[in-house]
Write an enzyme that holds these catalytic residues in place. Structure first.
Site: not given
Length: 604
Positions: A339-341
Site C-alpha cells: 500500500y502506497c510507499v
C-alpha cells in the site's frame, strides 16, 4: 426577493447580548491568546526550535520572486497583468454602485457552487460581505492566471508557484476570519465571545502538543485507543525485529486458502488504516473470506534506526516476513499486497528477488502505489535538490524526520479540506472536532528514518530510478521488467498522493500481466471501501497500455466495492484450501503477544 421570505438576520445585530459577558470573555480570550503565544515562543527561546524563516516559507518566497521576475522583466506583459486585475475591480465597483442604487446587477465574480465556504445567505444578500467575497475571488483568480500564463517559467518552478498560490489563496479566504465572515460574527455575538475563549484555549494546547508548532487536531483523540476500539481483528505477534513486528490473524472459517497473504503497509502512517473497526476492516474481511493474513507493523523509528534505508527495510521487512511465513505455514508461495510507499518497497523487493531467482511471491497487489514518479502530483513540489538537502539537514539533527512534518505536507495537498475548516472550527468557533477514526489515524503520525527517507526522495521522486531500471539495492540491479508474476494494480480516481495517471504509467514498468483497476474516491476511502457499504464504483478496461485518458474513456464502470473483484482474481490463481486448524497464529511456536502489537502504539 420573495415577499414571504424572511430576510437573513443581520450578523452585526447584538439584540439580547450581554455586554459585560462579552467584555469578560474578550479579556479571557486575550489571556488564552497569551498562553498560545508563550507555547509558541518557549521552545524557540530555549533553543529546541530554531528561529527564522522555515525552509518551506523561504522556498515559497523564492518561488514568488521568480514568478514576479517573469512578469516584470517585460513591461508590456506587466501592464497587461495589472490591467486585468484593475478591470476586475472596476467591474466590481460598477456592479456595487448599481446594487446600491437599487438596480439589478450581475456579480463581477461568483464562487463555485460546490465551494462550501460561501454558503451562508449573507455572502450574497449582504452587500458588505458580497463585495469582500467578490474581491477575494477576483484577486485569487487573477493570481492563478498569473501562474498559468507564465509560459516561460521552468516547469518545476511553475508547478511550485501554482501550489503556493493555492496555499495562499486558501489561507487568505475571508471565511477564515471573524471580521469578514458573517457566520463567525453571528456566533461570537450570540455566545458573548465564549467561543473565542474555548478556541484560543485549544490553540494553546495544540501548540504545546506540537512543541512550538501547531499540531492541528482533526478529531477528538480522547475517544480512540489502538487495541481498544481500533485494530480489533484477533491475531498474534509472531515475529519481531528492530524494524517491524509481524502479525498473523486467527482464521474465522473452517477451511482457509492454502496460499498465505502478506500485507506490506506504508511506514509513513500506521498499518491499522486496514483495520480501523470491524465494519471498515480490510484485514477482517480478508480473514472472513478464508485468507491467512500476515501484516507487517513497522516500528515508529527513533535515532537508533537512522541508518536503515530501503535495503534494510526490504531485508528486515518483507524478506524477513517471508522467512517467518514459511516457518509457520510451510508454504513457499505467498501472495503479497503493498500500500502506497509500502507498495513501492514491495515492487523494489520483487525486482531484487527476480534478480536473485527468488520466486516466493507468486502474485502481487498494489494499492495506490507509484513505481514511476513522472506524474506524481503536488508532492513533487517538495522535491528538488535544494529542498531535499534542507530535509536532510533536518533529519541529521535527530536521525529522522518528525511525523508532524510529513502530516503537514499531506494536509497541504488538500489545505482547503484538511487545514482551514479545522482552524476555523477549532480555534474560532471553539468547537471540539467530531470523533472520527479515519482522522484520528491520520493524526497518529510516524517518523521517517533518515537513510530511508533520503533514499525515497532522491531515487524515486527526484531521479525516478525505479521505473527506468537504474536502481540498485544491496549492489543488485532492480529491473521491474523481470517481474513477471500477475499484478493487480489499484488506483483511486481522486488520489492526491498517488494520482491515477501515475499509477497507470507505472503499470508498464512490469514484465508480466497487470490488471489495472480504477476505483472511485481518494487515496484512503477508495481503498477502504467494504462491499456492505455499497459506496463508490470501480472501472475495468483492457491492459494498461497507451494513454491513461484513452483507457479511461473505454473502461466499463461497475457499482460498489472492488474488493470482490480482487478476491476473485486472487483466489483463481490458488484455489486450494486446507483445514483452518493448520493456521493457528505462530504455528508450533509461542506467539510474542496479542495483535495489534506494541510497535503500532509508539507515538511520534
Amino acid at each position: 426577493m420573495d415577499k414571504d421570505r424572511k430576510p437573513p438576520e443581520d450578523p452585526f445585530t447584538f439584540a439580547g447580548g450581554d455586554i459585560e459577558a462579552l467584555s469578560r470573555n474578550i479579556a479571557r480570550a486575550i489571556e488564552e491568546g497569551g498562553k498560545a503565544m508563550a507555547a509558541y515562543l518557549r521552545p524557540r527561546e530555549d533553543g529546541r526550535v530554531k528561529t527564522g524563516l522555515t525552509d518551506e516559507i523561504a522556498d515559497a518566497v523564492k518561488t514568488f520572486g521568480h514568478l514576479a521576475e517573469y512578469w516584470m522583466k517585460d513591461p508590456q506583459r506587466a501592464v497587461e497583468a495589472q490591467s486585468r486585475l484593475a478591470s476586475g475591480f472596476m467591474e466590481l465597483w460598477a456592479s456595487s454602485l448599481k446594487r446600491m442604487a437599487g438596480e439589478p446587477a450581475a456579480p463581477a465574480a461568483a464562487p463555485d457552487p460546490r465551494d462550501p465556504r460561501f454558503k451562508a445567505p449573507e455572502w450574497s444578500e449582504n452587500q458588505f460581505f458580497d463585495v469582500i467575497k467578490q474581491a477575494y475571488l477576483i484577486t485569487t483568480r487573477w493570481a492563478d492566471k498569473l501562474v498559468k500564463d507564465a509560459e516561460g517559467l521552468e516547469p518545476h518552478m511553475k508547478h511550485k508557484a501554482d501550489f503556493y498560490v493555492r496555499q495562499l489563496s486558501a489561507a487568505l479566504s475571508p471565511s477564515n476570519f471573524i471580521a469578514t465572515n458573517p457566520e463567525l460574527i453571528r456566533q461570537t455575538l450570540a455566545e458573548n465571545g465564549e467561543n473565542l475563549v474555548r478556541g484560543l484555549h485549544m490553540l494553546a494546547e495544540d501548540i504545546a502538543a506540537g512543541q512550538g508548532d501547531l499540531k492541528l487536531r482533526q478529531s477528538d483523540a480522547s475517544k480512540f485507543e489502538v487495541g481498544v476500539n481500533l485494530a480489533l481483528t484477533p491475531g498474534k505477534v509472531v515475529f519481531r525485529n528492530q524494524t517491524m513486528e509481524l502479525l498473523q490473524y486467527a482464521p474465522a472459517t473452517e477451511t482457509v486458502y492454502q496460499r498465505p497473504l502478506l500485507i506490506c503497509p506504508p511506514w509513513i502512517n500506521k498499518f491499522y488504516i486496514l483495520d480501523l473497526n470491524p465494519e471498515k476492516s480490510f484485514i477482517r474481511w480478508c480473514v472472513e473470506q478464508g485468507l491467512t493474513v500476515f501484516v507487517i507493523s513497522w516500528v515508529n523509528p527513533g535515532p537508533e534506526q537512522r541508518r536503515k534505508g530501503f535495503a534494510e527495510y526490504m531485508r528486515e521487512g518483507p524478506l524477513a516476513a517471508l522467512d517467518e511465513i514459511r516457518k509457520i505455514t510451510g508454504e513457499t508461495d505467498v501472495s503479497a499486497i503493498g500500500y502506497c510507499v509500502g507498495g513501492t518497497l514491495l515492487s523494489v523487493t520483487l525486482g531484487w528477488m527476480a534478480a536473485q531467482g527468488d520466486r516466493r511471491i507468486a502474485s502481487a497487489t498494489l494499492f495506490a502505489t507509484q513505481v514511476d514518479f513522472t506524474h506524481a502530483g503536488d508532492l513533487k513540489v517538495f522535491v528538488d535538490e535544494e529542498q531535499i538537502q534542507a530535509v536532510e539537514r533536518k533529519m541529521a539533527e535527530h536521525g529522522y524526520l518528525a511525523g508532524s512534518k510529513m502530516a503537514a505536507a499531506f494536509n497541504m495537498l488538500r489545505s482547503q479540506d484538511l487545514i482551514w475548516p479545522y482552524v476555523v472550527n477549532n480555534y474560532v468557533r471553539g468547537k471540539q472536532p467530531f470523533p472520527f477514526d479515519l482522522l484520528y489515524w491520520n493524526s497518529d503520525s510516524t517518523r521517517m528514518p533518515e537513510a530511508n527517507h533520503s533514499f525515497y526522495l532522491r531515487y524515486c521522486y527526484l531521479e525516478n530510478r525505479l521505473s527506468r531500471g537504474r536502481m540498485e539495492i544491496d549492489g543488485a540491479p532492480v529491473d521491474l521488467k523481470k517481474v513477471t508474476i500477475p499484478i493487480y494494480n489499484l488506483a483511486t480516481r481522486e488520489d492526491h498522493i498517488a494520482p491515477p495517471k501515475s499509477v497507470f504509467v507505472g503499470s508498464a514498468a512490469f514484465g508480466g500481466p497487470v490488471r489495472y483497476v480504477l476505483t472511485g474516491s481518494g487515496h484512503i476511502a477508495g481503498v477502504i471501501n467494504p462491499p456492505a457499504k455499497g459506496k463508490y464504483q470501480y472501472w475495468l478496461g483492457g491492459p494498461p497500455e497507451g494513454a491513461y485518458e484513452d483507457w479511461l474513456a473505454g473502461a466499463q464502470e461497475h457499482p460498489g466495492s472492488w474488493w470482490p473483484d480482487w478476491l476473485a482474481w486472487l483466489t483463481a490463481q490458488a484455489p486450494e484450501r486446507i483445514a483452518a486448524a493448520k493456521r493457528k497464529p505462530g504455528g508450533r511456536r509461542k506467539p510474542l503477544g496479542e495483535a495489534p502489537g506494541s510497535y503500532v502504539k509508539i507515538k511520534a
